[in-house]
Design an enzyme around this catalytic site. Sequence first.
Site, PDB file in Angstrom:
ATOM      1  CB  SER A  53      83.231 -42.260  29.790  1.00  0.00           C
ATOM      2  OG  SER A  53      82.807 -41.558  30.696  1.00  0.00           O
TER       3      SER A  53
ATOM      4  CG  ASN B 264      70.936 -41.061  33.911  1.00  0.00           C
ATOM      5  OD1 ASN B 264      72.160 -41.151  33.898  1.00  0.00           O
ATOM      6  ND2 ASN B 264      69.936 -41.621  34.573  1.00  0.00           N
TER       7      ASN B 264
ATOM      8  CB  THR C 247      76.466 -45.972 -17.826  1.00  0.00           C
ATOM      9  OG1 THR C 247      76.646 -46.309 -19.213  1.00  0.00           O
ATOM     10  CG2 THR C 247      75.663 -44.667 -18.119  1.00  0.00           C
ATOM     11  CG  HIS C 248      77.324 -50.280 -17.492  1.00  0.00           C
ATOM     12  ND1 HIS C 248      76.645 -51.329 -16.823  1.00  0.00           N
ATOM     13  CD2 HIS C 248      76.487 -49.581 -18.131  1.00  0.00           C
ATOM     14  CE1 HIS C 248      75.337 -51.067 -17.118  1.00  0.00           C
ATOM     15  NE2 HIS C 248      75.165 -50.034 -17.934  1.00  0.00           N
TER      16      HIS C 248
ATOM     17  CB  SER D 184     106.944 -45.178  -4.293  1.00  0.00           C
ATOM     18  OG  SER D 184     107.757 -46.387  -4.389  1.00  0.00           O
TER      19      SER D 184
ATOM     20  CE  LYS E  37     103.461 -46.286  -7.409  1.00  0.00           C
ATOM     21  NZ  LYS E  37     102.584 -47.267  -7.477  1.00  0.00           N
TER      22      LYS E  37
ATOM     23  CG  ASN F  71     101.753 -43.814  -5.044  1.00  0.00           C
ATOM     24  OD1 ASN F  71     101.600 -44.050  -6.305  1.00  0.00           O
ATOM     25  ND2 ASN F  71     102.685 -44.205  -4.241  1.00  0.00           N
TER      26      ASN F  71
ATOM     27  CD  GLU G  41      95.918 -44.516  -2.908  1.00  0.00           C
ATOM     28  OE1 GLU G  41      96.034 -45.777  -2.947  1.00  0.00           O
ATOM     29  OE2 GLU G  41      96.687 -43.635  -2.907  1.00  0.00           O
TER      30      GLU G  41
ATOM     31  CE1 TYR H 277      73.311 -43.176  30.288  1.00  0.00           C
ATOM     32  CE2 TYR H 277      73.515 -44.693  32.146  1.00  0.00           C
ATOM     33  CZ  TYR H 277      73.900 -43.652  30.999  1.00  0.00           C
ATOM     34  OH  TYR H 277      75.453 -43.765  30.928  1.00  0.00           O
TER      35      TYR H 277
ATOM     36  CD  GLN I  35      80.780 -44.209  30.310  1.00  0.00           C
ATOM     37  OE1 GLN I  35      80.279 -43.698  30.994  1.00  0.00           O
ATOM     38  NE2 GLN I  35      81.661 -45.090  30.509  1.00  0.00           N
TER      39      GLN I  35
ATOM     40  CE  LYS J  91      79.286 -39.455  26.782  1.00  0.00           C
ATOM     41  NZ  LYS J  91      78.397 -40.724  26.772  1.00  0.00           N
TER      42      LYS J  91
HETATM   43  N1  ARG Z   1      79.431 -41.121  31.491  1.00  0.00           N
HETATM   44  C1  ARG Z   1      78.228 -41.390  31.536  1.00  0.00           C
HETATM   45  C2  ARG Z   1      77.686 -41.611  30.204  1.00  0.00           C
HETATM   46  O1  ARG Z   1      78.495 -41.220  29.262  1.00  0.00           O
HETATM   47  C3  ARG Z   1      77.237 -40.142  32.085  1.00  0.00           C
HETATM   48  C4  ARG Z   1      75.781 -40.836  32.691  1.00  0.00           C
HETATM   49  C5  ARG Z   1      76.218 -41.730  33.794  1.00  0.00           C
HETATM   50  N2  ARG Z   1      74.893 -41.981  34.230  1.00  0.00           N
HETATM   51  C6  ARG Z   1      74.922 -42.678  35.333  1.00  0.00           C
HETATM   52  N3  ARG Z   1      73.507 -42.999  35.853  1.00  0.00           N
HETATM   53  N4  ARG Z   1      76.011 -43.458  35.789  1.00  0.00           N
HETATM   54  O2  ARG Z   1      76.661 -42.232  29.795  1.00  0.00           O
END
Ligand code: ARG
Length: 479
Positions: free
Chosen positions: A37, A124, A169-170, A291, A297, A299, A304, A331, A336, A339
């Site tokens: 990760s 964890n 409205t509408h 454009s 144009k 834009n 948007e 966990y 993971q 993120k």
């Molecule tokens: N990179 C892991 C995550 O984002 C960290 C936790 C990993 N824990 C484990 N027991 N492998 O969740």
Amino acid sequence: MTDRNTKQPPQGQAANALWGGRFAAGPAEVMERINASIDFDRRLYAQDITASQAHARMLAAQGIITTEDGAAITHGLDTILREIESGDFAYSRALEDIHMNVEARLRELIGEPAGRLHTGRSRNDQVATDLRLWVRDAIDSLNAGLRELQATLIDRAEQYAAVIMPGFTHLQTAQPVTLGHHLLAYVEMFGRDRGRFADCRKRLNECPLGAAALAGTSFPIDRERTARDLGFDRPTANSLDSVSDRDFAIEFLAAASLTAVHISRFAEELVIWCSQNFAFVELSDAYTTGSSIMPQKRNPDAAELARAKAGRIIGAMTTLLVVMKGLPMAYGKDMQEDKEPVFDAADNLALAIAATAGMVADLQANEPALLAAASAGFPTATDLADWLVRQLNMPFRDAHHVTGALVRLAEHEGVGLAQLSLAQMQSVEPNINVGVYDVLSVEASVRSRSSYGGTAMDRVATAAEAARQRFLAGAGETP
Ligand code: ARG
């Protein structure tokens, strides 16, 4: 990324130095790719280092490690922070994530004491702590961005407090309102959005550090201390929940989604208003593009794109909800995957908010076009019906009916209600008198709507000032 270890075959590769004690061989190449990760969680570096320093100070204070080792760890982490911020840090995919990248570098820098940092914790609780800290920072910066957007809207609302435009409205002309009133409607929405982020922040502000892998630890750690040190209100109460909970991230994404929806509504209005067929406002060159084929144009690309951001942000919320659905305690590596949606939503929402604030500051209202549009389509029909109720004591339903007949007559004659002669009006309702003309102009209509929260010009000016007090007073804390 400088990678110490990307394309080794599984045979012959060394097992992970940090957890590989029982492993004879390293991972398959694809295992490493799906498992690592670091390419995205490196964004947690500052939170990871701060949390590790708090943990090390606590371990030393509790006599779990020596004061010397504690100091070596915190100084070593300071060095790593500097290395990362100056771009001198070599990230390794073989070391999976930010936590192990930092710890491995710490071992290179300070040797044996580095190995004592992970006492009484696990990745964890570590990652749960880091991500909470990251989301908390993101909330604070989004709150500041929303506050700035509100400030800009309030300034423009004050400027345009008496500029008349059609209220819809509408998307059909309904009653005339002021542009200031319309802008202040968004100030309310963004105020509620800030409230939702503040609410989320309160609930997330508990510290999971010390929950360890899932069950707590046998070391005499002080969770109150690390919680306090990291600015959390208290430690989380249940170790299983501590490492398995991602509510805070989902709530964050829910608040972000609703904010993005509000942004998209405003952006859509800008797109409509900028169209030649409306020509209500103009955005300058700073917020439009040309454009490559049509020279005329201009834009409204920023609007948007701000409108489109809701798509990916709602997608991020959906992603994490579905990742978490059905996950057993405590966990799972599934988590993971939390993120990237969080980072992507935070980045794109911040960008959409900033671009929207920029457009609000930039836009110029086309006041004659707004007034002309507000005057078309019998926008004072309700005022006429109200006049019949007030002056002729008609039941509203009858007044509605009479007004409908007058609108039909005006439409047939190709004129506005104010251009009907008194005789023409009296042909529909004999008791109508000349006083009716007082309420048929759009100015009179707007001016009359002076109830609390209404669109009358004076009301809007007062409301802008009140909004300033409600949302902008103080240093920018969430409402
Ligand atoms: N990179 C892991 C995550 O984002 C960290 C936790 C990993 N824990 C484990 N027991 N492998 O969740």
